[in-house]
Design a protein around this motif. Sequence first.
Motif, short mmCIF file in Angstrom:
data_model
loop_
_atom_site.label_atom_id
_atom_site.label_comp_id
_atom_site.label_asym_id
_atom_site.label_seq_id
_atom_site.Cartn_x
_atom_site.Cartn_y
_atom_site.Cartn_z
N ARG A 194 0.84 -1.21 0.00
CA ARG A 194 0.00 0.00 0.00
C ARG A 194 0.86 1.24 0.00
NH1 ARG A 194 -4.34 -1.82 4.53
NH2 ARG A 194 -5.64 -3.04 3.12
N GLU A 218 1.27 3.99 -3.06
CA GLU A 218 0.91 5.37 -2.72
C GLU A 218 2.08 6.31 -3.07
OE1 GLU A 218 -0.63 5.92 1.29
OE2 GLU A 218 -0.23 8.07 1.06
N GLY A 250 2.22 7.36 -6.45
CA GLY A 250 1.12 8.24 -6.87
C GLY A 250 -0.06 7.49 -7.45
N VAL A 251 -0.16 6.19 -7.09
CA VAL A 251 -1.26 5.39 -7.62
C VAL A 251 -2.29 5.17 -6.52
CG1 VAL A 251 -1.91 3.17 -8.62
CG2 VAL A 251 0.27 4.21 -9.24
N ASP A 252 -3.54 5.50 -6.83
CA ASP A 252 -4.62 5.28 -5.88
C ASP A 252 -5.07 3.83 -6.05
OD1 ASP A 252 -6.72 5.52 -4.17
OD2 ASP A 252 -8.03 6.57 -5.59
N ALA A 253 -4.83 3.00 -5.03
CA ALA A 253 -5.10 1.57 -5.19
C ALA A 253 -5.43 0.93 -3.85
CB ALA A 253 -3.88 0.89 -5.79
N THR A 254 -6.11 -0.21 -3.91
CA THR A 254 -6.30 -1.01 -2.70
C THR A 254 -5.32 -2.18 -2.77
OG1 THR A 254 -7.91 -2.44 -3.80
CG2 THR A 254 -8.78 -0.49 -2.65
N PRO A 266 -5.53 -0.94 -8.73
CA PRO A 266 -5.55 0.51 -8.97
C PRO A 266 -6.98 0.96 -9.27
CG PRO A 266 -3.92 -0.57 -10.36
CD PRO A 266 -4.77 -1.65 -9.78
N ARG A 267 -7.32 2.13 -8.75
CA ARG A 267 -8.68 2.64 -8.99
C ARG A 267 -8.78 3.39 -10.31
NH1 ARG A 267 -8.58 3.79 -3.27
NH2 ARG A 267 -9.98 2.36 -2.19
N GLU A 268 -7.63 3.89 -10.78
CA GLU A 268 -7.67 4.68 -12.01
C GLU A 268 -7.09 3.90 -13.17
OE1 GLU A 268 -5.94 8.77 -12.20
OE2 GLU A 268 -6.41 8.65 -10.06
N THR A 326 -2.90 3.11 -14.63
CA THR A 326 -1.90 3.25 -13.57
C THR A 326 -1.33 1.91 -13.11
OG1 THR A 326 -3.62 3.27 -11.88
CG2 THR A 326 -2.87 5.41 -12.68
#
Length: 403
Positions: A31, A35, A38-42, A54-56, A59
Amino acid sequence: MERFVLVHYAEIGLKGGNRRRFTERLRDRLRQAVESAGVDATAGIHGSRLIVRPREEGTAERALLAVLKVPGVANAALALRVAPNLDAIGAAAIEALAEAPAGSFKLETRRADKSFPLDSIAICRAVGATCVEASGRLVDVHNPDVTVRIHVTKEFAFVSAHTYQGPGGLPVGSTTRLLSLLSGGLDSPVAAWKMMRRGALVTGVHFHNRSLQGAAVIEKIEDLCGVLAWTMGKMPLRIVPFESCQRAIVGTVPAAYRMIVYRRAMFRIAARIARIERALGYITGDSLGQVASQTAENLCTIHGVADLPVYAPLMGSDKVEIMHRARQIGTYDVSIRPHDDCCSFLVAKHPVVKSTDAEVRELEAGLDWDALAEEAVEKMERRMILPDPAALGSLPRVQGPRT
Ligand code: ATP
Ligand code: MG
């Protein structure tokens, strides 16, 4: 088509509660790494694997790059999740191949859902033909450059492309805190990286002679830590003023012995830092026989004053091996930037190569170690170095298709 990173860890020796602690720590490190990228992820644990989602869009490759820096990761791959039908699987396989290194390929299929109309071999055949047509790549079942894995379940089919090797080892924080004596050369950052891979939390310590070295060295050390911080999450750095100590040493110790005494001084000062940081050892980039201070005799004299174990993981490595590793972990280009080395401050052209503790102790008799160490630690600077976005690198590519 959802895209994610599939992570495998090395399971050897992991049992019961150990395994849970290991995977949870690894998940937390993953995590943190994505982060930093710069990657928004679970990131979650799924049986014997971890999945970073990744949410986007667009990425996933960056997330994979960050994941591949994290100790505890045995290997990782980009994977696609699609509906469990042949058309969707074919399209995913084409896409997976497009992202994978160049060259030949083979398919491997597992079916968790035995009610799927085709068996594994038939799926491989059908999807393989689709891929050959779309990519023009050759199939090589014995020695492929890329293996595309297909996993069919009742709800989804998972298609993963090439598997990239991670560092292996243990997630950082699994073992202990160590101080890494960082000189700015090639060896010490590689040594620090190796101990991070064994789960150590590492604080960098650099001894700096301001009157001799200038600020460029500090920038260099910070850049090295910016690379290593991808492995650690973030990296604490201590800059220790060394000029008083070196001046005192030059005043009483003959030139042929100064290098040895500089390095003994580093351990004496580091002892105090270790107490503050609750560290249980020191990491150095020493390699047996590489330079005059690294003969077995001088290593006895130097490491002998350390109050805690000295971890010197490059002791048995030669320079070619160390350079190869430095390139792999990304410290090479920073390390080869020229810098002034404080250890060469007013030392003899031909230093002593076979010292003993007793003779050096006599030469040091006029030095007040307590006062020198106290002053150095008092004036020590503390910094926290974050991963350098420019040092994330790119995925290794296999050379073009074989003919
Ligand atoms: P490196 O490539 O790491 O500089 P080296 O082969 O040049 O190593 P030396 O310069 O003799 O060897 O240093 C041996 C080890 O002593 C280094 O690997 C490092 O751990 C430590 N060291 C040397 N100089 C410093 C310094 N200024 N600050 C902190 N540690 C140092
Ligand atoms: Mg050096």
